[in-house]
Design an enzyme around this catalytic site. Sequence first.
Site, PDB file in Angstrom:
ATOM      1  N   ALA A  75     -46.597  64.538 -22.242  1.00 51.34           N
ATOM      2  CA  ALA A  75     -46.157  66.024 -22.306  1.00 51.34           C
ATOM      3  C   ALA A  75     -47.081  66.825 -21.654  1.00 51.34           C
ATOM      4  O   ALA A  75     -48.224  66.566 -21.213  1.00 51.34           O
ATOM      5  CB  ALA A  75     -46.458  66.569 -23.974  1.00 51.34           C
ATOM      6  N   GLY A 115     -45.476  61.178 -24.025  1.00 52.54           N
ATOM      7  CA  GLY A 115     -44.141  61.546 -23.982  1.00 52.54           C
ATOM      8  C   GLY A 115     -43.154  60.776 -22.874  1.00 52.54           C
ATOM      9  O   GLY A 115     -42.122  60.538 -23.015  1.00 52.54           O
ATOM     10  N   GLU A 118     -42.382  57.483 -24.510  1.00 52.06           N
ATOM     11  CA  GLU A 118     -41.223  57.853 -25.578  1.00 52.06           C
ATOM     12  C   GLU A 118     -40.086  57.970 -24.687  1.00 52.06           C
ATOM     13  O   GLU A 118     -38.936  57.479 -25.222  1.00 52.06           O
ATOM     14  CB  GLU A 118     -41.914  58.930 -26.234  1.00 52.06           C
ATOM     15  CG  GLU A 118     -43.013  58.777 -27.214  1.00 52.06           C
ATOM     16  CD  GLU A 118     -43.798  59.969 -27.766  1.00 52.06           C
ATOM     17  OE1 GLU A 118     -43.678  59.822 -29.091  1.00 52.06           O
ATOM     18  OE2 GLU A 118     -43.869  60.987 -27.228  1.00 52.06           O
ATOM     19  N   GLU A 138     -52.276  60.203 -27.312  1.00 57.14           N
ATOM     20  CA  GLU A 138     -52.375  61.529 -28.018  1.00 57.14           C
ATOM     21  C   GLU A 138     -53.340  61.428 -28.796  1.00 57.14           C
ATOM     22  O   GLU A 138     -53.993  62.569 -29.188  1.00 57.14           O
ATOM     23  CB  GLU A 138     -50.880  61.513 -28.828  1.00 57.14           C
ATOM     24  CG  GLU A 138     -49.736  62.068 -27.953  1.00 57.14           C
ATOM     25  CD  GLU A 138     -49.098  60.957 -27.126  1.00 57.14           C
ATOM     26  OE1 GLU A 138     -49.717  59.752 -27.168  1.00 57.14           O
ATOM     27  OE2 GLU A 138     -48.020  61.174 -26.863  1.00 57.14           O
TER      28      GLU A 138
HETATM   29  N1  COA Z   1     -50.097  67.570 -18.464  1.00 60.60           N
HETATM   30  C1  COA Z   1     -50.368  68.434 -17.597  1.00 60.60           C
HETATM   31  N2  COA Z   1     -50.778  68.234 -16.412  1.00 60.60           N
HETATM   32  C2  COA Z   1     -50.857  66.698 -16.275  1.00 60.60           C
HETATM   33  C3  COA Z   1     -50.572  65.810 -17.182  1.00 60.60           C
HETATM   34  C4  COA Z   1     -50.311  66.245 -18.343  1.00 60.60           C
HETATM   35  N3  COA Z   1     -49.979  65.453 -19.324  1.00 60.60           N
HETATM   36  N4  COA Z   1     -51.204  64.442 -16.707  1.00 60.60           N
HETATM   37  C5  COA Z   1     -51.996  64.973 -15.601  1.00 60.60           C
HETATM   38  N5  COA Z   1     -51.635  66.323 -15.078  1.00 60.60           N
HETATM   39  C6  COA Z   1     -51.996  66.715 -13.867  1.00 60.60           C
HETATM   40  C7  COA Z   1     -53.812  67.108 -13.600  1.00 60.60           C
HETATM   41  O1  COA Z   1     -54.087  68.020 -14.589  1.00 60.60           O
HETATM   42  C8  COA Z   1     -53.783  66.971 -12.190  1.00 60.60           C
HETATM   43  O2  COA Z   1     -53.395  68.405 -12.062  1.00 60.60           O
HETATM   44  P1  COA Z   1     -54.478  69.111 -10.727  1.00 60.60           P
HETATM   45  O3  COA Z   1     -54.096  68.367  -9.647  1.00 60.60           O
HETATM   46  O4  COA Z   1     -54.015  70.330 -10.821  1.00 60.60           O
HETATM   47  O5  COA Z   1     -56.031  69.210 -11.356  1.00 60.60           O
HETATM   48  C9  COA Z   1     -52.573  66.161 -11.588  1.00 60.60           C
HETATM   49  O6  COA Z   1     -51.732  66.007 -12.789  1.00 60.60           O
HETATM   50  C10 COA Z   1     -53.184  64.620 -11.326  1.00 60.60           C
HETATM   51  O7  COA Z   1     -53.798  64.270 -12.499  1.00 60.60           O
HETATM   52  P2  COA Z   1     -55.346  63.594 -12.418  1.00 60.60           P
HETATM   53  O8  COA Z   1     -55.861  63.506 -13.781  1.00 60.60           O
HETATM   54  O9  COA Z   1     -56.280  64.378 -11.588  1.00 60.60           O
HETATM   55  O10 COA Z   1     -54.936  62.202 -11.934  1.00 60.60           O
HETATM   56  P3  COA Z   1     -55.942  60.892 -12.148  1.00 60.60           P
HETATM   57  O11 COA Z   1     -55.216  59.643 -11.530  1.00 60.60           O
HETATM   58  O12 COA Z   1     -57.518  60.957 -12.277  1.00 60.60           O
HETATM   59  O13 COA Z   1     -55.615  60.519 -13.833  1.00 60.60           O
HETATM   60  C11 COA Z   1     -54.268  60.181 -16.048  1.00 60.60           C
HETATM   61  C12 COA Z   1     -54.523  60.392 -14.234  1.00 60.60           C
HETATM   62  C13 COA Z   1     -52.815  60.034 -16.080  1.00 60.60           C
HETATM   63  C14 COA Z   1     -55.115  59.129 -16.406  1.00 60.60           C
HETATM   64  C15 COA Z   1     -54.796  61.610 -16.310  1.00 60.60           C
HETATM   65  O14 COA Z   1     -54.091  62.650 -15.502  1.00 60.60           O
HETATM   66  C16 COA Z   1     -54.349  61.835 -17.629  1.00 60.60           C
HETATM   67  O15 COA Z   1     -55.023  61.272 -18.745  1.00 60.60           O
HETATM   68  N6  COA Z   1     -53.287  62.785 -18.129  1.00 60.60           N
HETATM   69  C17 COA Z   1     -53.205  63.128 -19.366  1.00 60.60           C
HETATM   70  C18 COA Z   1     -52.239  62.047 -20.167  1.00 60.60           C
HETATM   71  C19 COA Z   1     -52.060  62.502 -21.550  1.00 60.60           C
HETATM   72  O16 COA Z   1     -52.881  62.706 -22.498  1.00 60.60           O
HETATM   73  N7  COA Z   1     -50.559  62.503 -21.886  1.00 60.60           N
HETATM   74  C20 COA Z   1     -50.175  62.642 -23.323  1.00 60.60           C
HETATM   75  C21 COA Z   1     -50.168  64.151 -23.532  1.00 60.60           C
HETATM   76  S1  COA Z   1     -49.721  64.544 -25.381  1.00 60.60           S
END
Ligand code: COA
Length: 263
Positions: A75, A115, A118, A138
């Site tokens: 999400a 998501g 999911e 989450e």
């Molecule tokens: N929602 C919105 N933006 C997201 C996102 C999400 N779920 N997941 C990643 N992004 C964005 C980051 O903010 C970043 O944006 P920016 O370049 O403007 O800063 C971009 O995508 C790249 O992500 P980044 O975190 O820099 O990459 P990474 O390789 O270091 O890490 C993840 C990748 C997937 C481990 C990390 O982005 C993450 O933990 N994301 C959230 C996952 C999550 O909790 N999802 C469930 C939500 S309920």
Amino acid sequence: MQETFDTTRVEFDEETGIGRLTLNRPDSLNALSGQLQTDIIDGLRLLEAENDDRNGIALRAVIVEGAEGNFCAGADITEFSETEPGASSDPEHYEFIMDFPVPVIAKIRGYCLGGGLETAMACDFRFAAEDARFGLPEVDLGIIPGAGGVQFISRLANPAAAKEIAMTGEHIGADRARNLGIVNRVPDDLDEATQRFAETIASKPPLAIQAIKESANVATQTGLREGRQYDRRLFEPLLDTEDHEEGARAFAEDDYEPEFSGR
Ligand code: COA
């Protein structure tokens, strides 16, 4: 046919009957915004519109994938802060995929989280690259996967695996996801294997394929006796289809290549 929505790209190949829907928000790792959820549904509706009375069932399989090396990082967290946590997440696209009358194959590279996982689990099949990473993070936001992530994994794998993945929030690799039953296949060549699989499904009688999808979905929600009765109701109308005749002819005549229309 090719169409670009705000956050998805949709293509249809008339020759194979395969539709392709690409989640296209690579700057946020294809995070599921409200717009993306709407565009998934609109994209699938557009693909379904390929079917008409003249052509029968033209759309035979759909491949869903993410742009630029990731499936979907869950999400969109930036939308969370605007409203109540999770309130921006309309779960409808999950049901839409589950109820979609055509098999949907999730083709997964990179992150497939929250998501995104999911969404993949709402699909009928998951094909993954070796580098794919799966998880339900989450818990670290103080919430649970709101679209049934724990329920899906409990059914595809088992409740203990679902608890472990959802309570730790840790990522698992493609091989572990396959060993648990969450992923169908981790082929050496993901593009080729997914395409070949979609073509196999697409070549089959589409009404029978649709009935099998419905039956398997019902099987996760009912007892064996009721499920078998349900299948009887799915089975009988298929006996009257042109495709049943076509299949029977191909069985009887050695050199006859069947062509199924969905009638
Ligand atoms: N929602 C919105 N933006 C997201 C996102 C999400 N779920 N997941 C990643 N992004 C964005 C980051 O903010 C970043 O944006 P920016 O370049 O403007 O800063 C971009 O995508 C790249 O992500 P980044 O975190 O820099 O990459 P990474 O390789 O270091 O890490 C993840 C990748 C997937 C481990 C990390 O982005 C993450 O933990 N994301 C959230 C996952 C999550 O909790 N999802 C469930 C939500 S309920």
